[in-house]
Design an enzyme around this catalytic site. Structure first.
Site, PDB file in Angstrom:
ATOM      1  N   TYR A 161       5.546  74.049 -15.197  1.00 18.27           N
ATOM      2  CA  TYR A 161       5.900  73.405 -16.331  1.00 18.27           C
ATOM      3  C   TYR A 161       6.404  74.776 -17.438  1.00 18.27           C
ATOM      4  CZ  TYR A 161       1.110  74.620 -17.275  1.00 18.27           C
ATOM      5  OH  TYR A 161      -0.174  74.916 -17.538  1.00 18.27           O
ATOM      6  N   TRP A 196      31.245  35.240   9.551  1.00 16.14           N
ATOM      7  CA  TRP A 196      30.235  34.361   8.921  1.00 16.14           C
ATOM      8  C   TRP A 196      30.706  33.825   7.749  1.00 16.14           C
ATOM      9  CZ3 TRP A 196      27.343  33.748   4.420  1.00 16.14           C
ATOM     10  CH2 TRP A 196      26.164  32.924   4.559  1.00 16.14           C
ATOM     11  N   ARG A 223      40.518  47.276  -0.631  1.00 19.49           N
ATOM     12  CA  ARG A 223      39.645  45.854  -0.287  1.00 19.49           C
ATOM     13  C   ARG A 223      40.656  44.887  -1.304  1.00 19.49           C
ATOM     14  NH1 ARG A 223      34.798  43.105  -0.125  1.00 19.49           N
ATOM     15  NH2 ARG A 223      35.667  40.900  -0.436  1.00 19.49           N
ATOM     16  N   ARG A 241      38.616  41.502   5.172  1.00 17.01           N
ATOM     17  CA  ARG A 241      38.778  42.608   4.242  1.00 17.01           C
ATOM     18  C   ARG A 241      38.538  43.758   4.907  1.00 17.01           C
ATOM     19  NH1 ARG A 241      33.229  40.750   3.632  1.00 17.01           N
ATOM     20  NH2 ARG A 241      34.210  38.635   3.442  1.00 17.01           N
ATOM     21  N   ASP A 297      33.691  45.751   2.906  1.00 19.33           N
ATOM     22  CA  ASP A 297      32.950  45.139   2.156  1.00 19.33           C
ATOM     23  C   ASP A 297      31.654  46.025   1.856  1.00 19.33           C
ATOM     24  OD1 ASP A 297      31.905  43.003   0.604  1.00 19.33           O
ATOM     25  OD2 ASP A 297      30.890  41.936   2.522  1.00 19.33           O
ATOM     26  N   ASP A 317      27.919  45.830  -0.238  1.00 19.44           N
ATOM     27  CA  ASP A 317      26.906  45.013  -0.668  1.00 19.44           C
ATOM     28  C   ASP A 317      25.626  45.735  -1.031  1.00 19.44           C
ATOM     29  OD1 ASP A 317      28.483  42.471  -1.338  1.00 19.44           O
ATOM     30  OD2 ASP A 317      28.094  42.064   0.537  1.00 19.44           O
TER      31      ASP A 317
END
Length: 271
Positions: free
Chosen positions: A53, A164, A201, A210, A213, A215
């Site tokens: 510290y 999908w 994109r 695309r 992608d 996410d």
């Protein structure tokens, strides 16, 4: 979690909106609260397994004085991220900065701001079905690794998957990476959207083709309904192309809403 405190460090610096503050300077009072595990340090009497510290105090003071900022909010954010970058053992830091001579033409004890920053683990899904799909994914990972305050720590294999949601398109390549980051989910999402844009994109059709992608699937144990970034990803438990690579690198990661591990979600989906 263990704690290390540095309370009321007095530092003279030149932060502030007004010209006089930048020229004349003023006193600030800084406090830090570090969350870490120093059990090994305590048992073995080993300072290298904790935080020195005294050293930290001098480093923070140097950082505090090296650049003049208009806002003390900027200063505390800078200090918090510095501590987490400099000391990997620290999991979370709280920074309190008091400004006792705030020029508001009123008597007050002090004005102050406080922030907390932590080291977080996030999982990001990547997919591509246009052009050189593998290169798009590899380039995206390289770009993510170059984002400040983001470190790629795990990578799953890249897998071939069927479309999908909208099936009239080419097959995908998909993978998932794990990152350690000091960014918030919103900050991380902004960086991912910027990378998507760099990699051409185009958003024309939901679940459509695309180049890339990106996410955020999970971010610590956060549950967020923020319109900008929903966490956990609301459809992750329905997507084998997400769960399969995620299971490779984080089978015991917990879905905070469904209260199930990733390997359990994958098993449920396959059944």
């Amino acid at each position: 979690m263990d704690k290390v405190y540095l309370k009321d460090i007095e530092i003279f610096a030149n932060h502030g909106v007004f010209k006089e503050e930048k020229v004349l300077g003023q006193k600030f009072i800084l406090s830090l609260e570090l969350s870490l595990d120093f059990k090994e340090s305590a048992v073995n009497n080993d300072l290298t397994k904790s935080v020195h510290y005294g050293e930290l105090c001098h480093k923070v003071e140097k950082l505090f004085q090296e650049e003049s900022c208009d806002l003390i909010e900027t200063v505390v954010d800078k200090i918090a991220k510095f501590v987490l970058e400099e000391y990997k053992i620290v999991k979370e830091v709280k920074v309190l900065l008091k400004k006792p001579w705030a020029p508001i033409n009123r008597h007050l004890d002090y004005a102050a701001v406080e922030t907390s920053r932590k080291r977080s683990i996030a999982y990001i899904a990547l997919g591509s079905n246009i052009g050189d799909k593998k290169k798009y994914i590899e380039d995206a990972i390289v770009k993510i690794a170059k984002v400040k305050y983001v470190e790629v720590i795990k990578e799953a294999e890249i897998i071939d998957t069927k479309p999908w949601g909208y099936e009239e398109q080419d097959d995908f390549l998909n993978t998932v990476i794990g990152v350690e980051t000091l960014l918030t989910p919103q900050e991380l999402m902004k960086e991912l959207l910027s990378i998507e844009k760099e990699l051409d994109r185009v958003r024309e059709l939901r679940w459509g083709p695309r180049t890339i992608d990106l996410d955020i699937i999970l971010f610590d144990n956060i549950v967020s309904n923020d319109d900008f970034v929903i966490i956990p990803h609301p459809q992750m438990h329905l997507r084998e192309f997400v769960l399969e690579p995620l299971n490779q690198i984080a089978p015991y990661a917990l879905h905070p809403l469904m209260n199930k591990r990733v390997f359990e979600l994958l098993s449920d989906l396959k059944r």
